[in-house]
Design a protein around this motif. Structure first.
Motif, PDB file in Angstrom:
ATOM      1  N   ARG A 126       0.831  -1.213   0.000  1.00 13.79           N
ATOM      2  CA  ARG A 126       0.000   0.000   0.000  1.00 13.79           C
ATOM      3  C   ARG A 126       0.862   1.258   0.000  1.00 13.79           C
ATOM      4  O   ARG A 126       0.545   2.252  -0.653  1.00 13.79           O
ATOM      5  CB  ARG A 126      -0.916  -0.016   1.225  1.00 13.79           C
ATOM      6  N   VAL A 129       2.812   1.447  -3.753  1.00 16.30           N
ATOM      7  CA  VAL A 129       2.131   1.466  -5.040  1.00 16.30           C
ATOM      8  C   VAL A 129       2.073   2.875  -5.633  1.00 16.30           C
ATOM      9  O   VAL A 129       1.820   3.857  -4.932  1.00 16.30           O
ATOM     10  CB  VAL A 129       0.720   0.863  -4.925  1.00 16.30           C
ATOM     11  N   HIS A 131       0.114   5.271  -7.605  1.00 15.59           N
ATOM     12  CA  HIS A 131      -1.299   5.402  -7.966  1.00 15.59           C
ATOM     13  C   HIS A 131      -1.482   5.941  -9.383  1.00 15.59           C
ATOM     14  O   HIS A 131      -2.483   5.642 -10.038  1.00 15.59           O
ATOM     15  CB  HIS A 131      -2.020   6.280  -6.945  1.00 15.59           C
ATOM     16  N   LEU A 134      -1.168   2.920 -11.486  1.00 14.31           N
ATOM     17  CA  LEU A 134      -2.373   2.099 -11.300  1.00 14.31           C
ATOM     18  C   LEU A 134      -3.532   2.671 -12.106  1.00 14.31           C
ATOM     19  O   LEU A 134      -4.269   1.937 -12.783  1.00 14.31           O
ATOM     20  CB  LEU A 134      -2.725   2.058  -9.817  1.00 14.31           C
ATOM     21  N   ILE A 225       2.912  -6.097 -13.624  1.00 12.29           N
ATOM     22  CA  ILE A 225       2.882  -6.049 -12.163  1.00 12.29           C
ATOM     23  C   ILE A 225       4.089  -6.870 -11.756  1.00 12.29           C
ATOM     24  O   ILE A 225       4.111  -8.094 -11.937  1.00 12.29           O
ATOM     25  CB  ILE A 225       1.589  -6.646 -11.589  1.00 12.29           C
ATOM     26  N   ILE A 240       3.471  -1.435 -12.606  1.00  8.88           N
ATOM     27  CA  ILE A 240       3.108  -1.308 -11.199  1.00  8.88           C
ATOM     28  C   ILE A 240       4.191  -2.090 -10.462  1.00  8.88           C
ATOM     29  O   ILE A 240       4.158  -3.317 -10.391  1.00  8.88           O
ATOM     30  CB  ILE A 240       1.708  -1.872 -10.929  1.00  8.88           C
ATOM     31  N   TYR A 260      -0.307  -8.996  -4.732  1.00 10.46           N
ATOM     32  CA  TYR A 260      -0.579  -8.968  -6.171  1.00 10.46           C
ATOM     33  C   TYR A 260      -2.085  -9.102  -6.431  1.00 10.46           C
ATOM     34  O   TYR A 260      -2.625  -8.460  -7.343  1.00 10.46           O
ATOM     35  CB  TYR A 260       0.194 -10.080  -6.877  1.00 10.46           C
ATOM     36  N   ILE A 263      -3.732  -5.776  -5.984  1.00 17.69           N
ATOM     37  CA  ILE A 263      -3.524  -4.933  -7.163  1.00 17.69           C
ATOM     38  C   ILE A 263      -4.498  -5.325  -8.274  1.00 17.69           C
ATOM     39  O   ILE A 263      -5.131  -4.463  -8.918  1.00 17.69           O
ATOM     40  CB  ILE A 263      -2.068  -5.043  -7.668  1.00 17.69           C
TER      41      ILE A 263
END
Length: 304
Positions: A126, A129, A131, A134, A225, A240, A260, A263
């Motif tokens: 958290r 990441v 954003h 994302l 990812i 990501i 994962y 996500i």
């Protein structure tokens, strides 16, 4: 002549697990080779710095005995034995060292450990990441004509299947691919309106890098990812990127796969929210078709 050439072809060399061969064969080795095997078992990490003469001397055997020992465990000679042993140790040492603080098995304690690791790993994710990445990934997926999701290996292949499971419900033609050759072929069929999503905890798998480069070459959008700073994070157009710790307890399944999954769920939710009316209708039709199929109308997961 072709048949003769075929018969003279050197067979494909398979990976040699010298540690496994050593452990399984030590009791059947000739006496003098067994002396070498016993020394190697007790000094695995120091063998790489020894010469064949030094090993023979500390084992009180001849150098030909050392060579015969190496061949008994699947190597051509001492040089190959040292290389194979070093390769094995690079990935096996954590499985060979017994933790003196090992605790007794406890189902309740194991549940607490798994949940604790899950919570800690997801919280680390958290904070890491990006954003913006994302959001960009969700936009590309929502606009995609089709999505190919690649994941090769145990955890990645499961995650790819779950990502495909999330996205097809939203009306996006999606397929998960875990075969490395098929992944290259699928990547070569993509166009500018398609997306290749690659999931890799290491970000160093050659099949992932190759697929991303192929898709890039044909103008498709490539998402990943993966681990931050990895080669895949550099090759993919949008990454990501995460740097998640792994628990040293080899008996505990990796907690990073939960991060994962978070996500993947976040991407699916963002896509669903951006196309709310279409998504809602797709989910309604899916639920209606299942109700007609099995007849159950009771409470069920709404997102499924």
């Amino acid at each position: 002549m072709p048949q003769e050439k075929l018969n003279n072809t050197k067979p494909h060399q398979v990976a040699v697990d010298v540690i496994s061969n050593l452990n399984s064969q030590i009791d059947t080795l000739p006496t003098r080779e067994r002396k070498v095997a016993g020394y190697v078992q007790n000094n695995l990490e120091s063998i790489s710095s020894m010469t064949i003469a030094e090993l023979a001397r500390v084992c009180d055997v001849s150098t030909p005995t050392v060579v015969r020992f190496c061949r008994s465990v699947g190597c051509e000679g001492f040089r190959e034995f040292k290389i194979r042993l070093a390769q094995n140790l690079a990935v096996s040492l954590q499985y060979l060292v017994v933790d003196s603080h090992e605790t007794q098995r406890s189902d309740a304690g194991n549940i607490d450990q798994i949940i604790g690791a899950l919570s800690a790993t997801v919280n680390i994710m958290r904070k890491q990441v990006d954003h913006a990445a994302l959001s960009q990934a969700a936009d590309l997926l929502g606009q995609a004509r089709s999505v190919v999701i690649g994941g090769v290996g145990g955890g990645a292949s499961m995650l790819a299947e779950e990502a495909a499971n999330r996205l097809f419900r939203l009306g996006i033609p999606t397929i998960a691919v875990s075969d490395s050759y098929l992944l290259q072929m699928r990547a070569a069929t993509l166009h500018a309106s398609d997306v290749l999503l690659l999931i890799s905890a290491s970000g160093e798998a050659n099949e992932m890098l190759s697929a991303a480069e192929i898709a890039n070459g044909y103008g498709a959008s490539t998402l990943a990812i993966t681990r931050s700073g990895s080669r895949l994070s550099e090759v993919a157009q949008t990454a990501i990127a995460l740097d998640l710790p792994e628990d040293p307890d080899v008996h505990k399944p990796t907690a990073s796969r939960y991060a994962y999954l978070v996500i993947i769920d976040a991407l699916a939710m963002s896509v669903a929210q951006s196309q709310s009316s279409q998504t809602t209708e797709n989910l309604r039709r899916i639920r209606a078709s299942l109700t007609a199929f099995h007849g159950r109308t009771g409470p069920q997961p709404l997102g499924d």
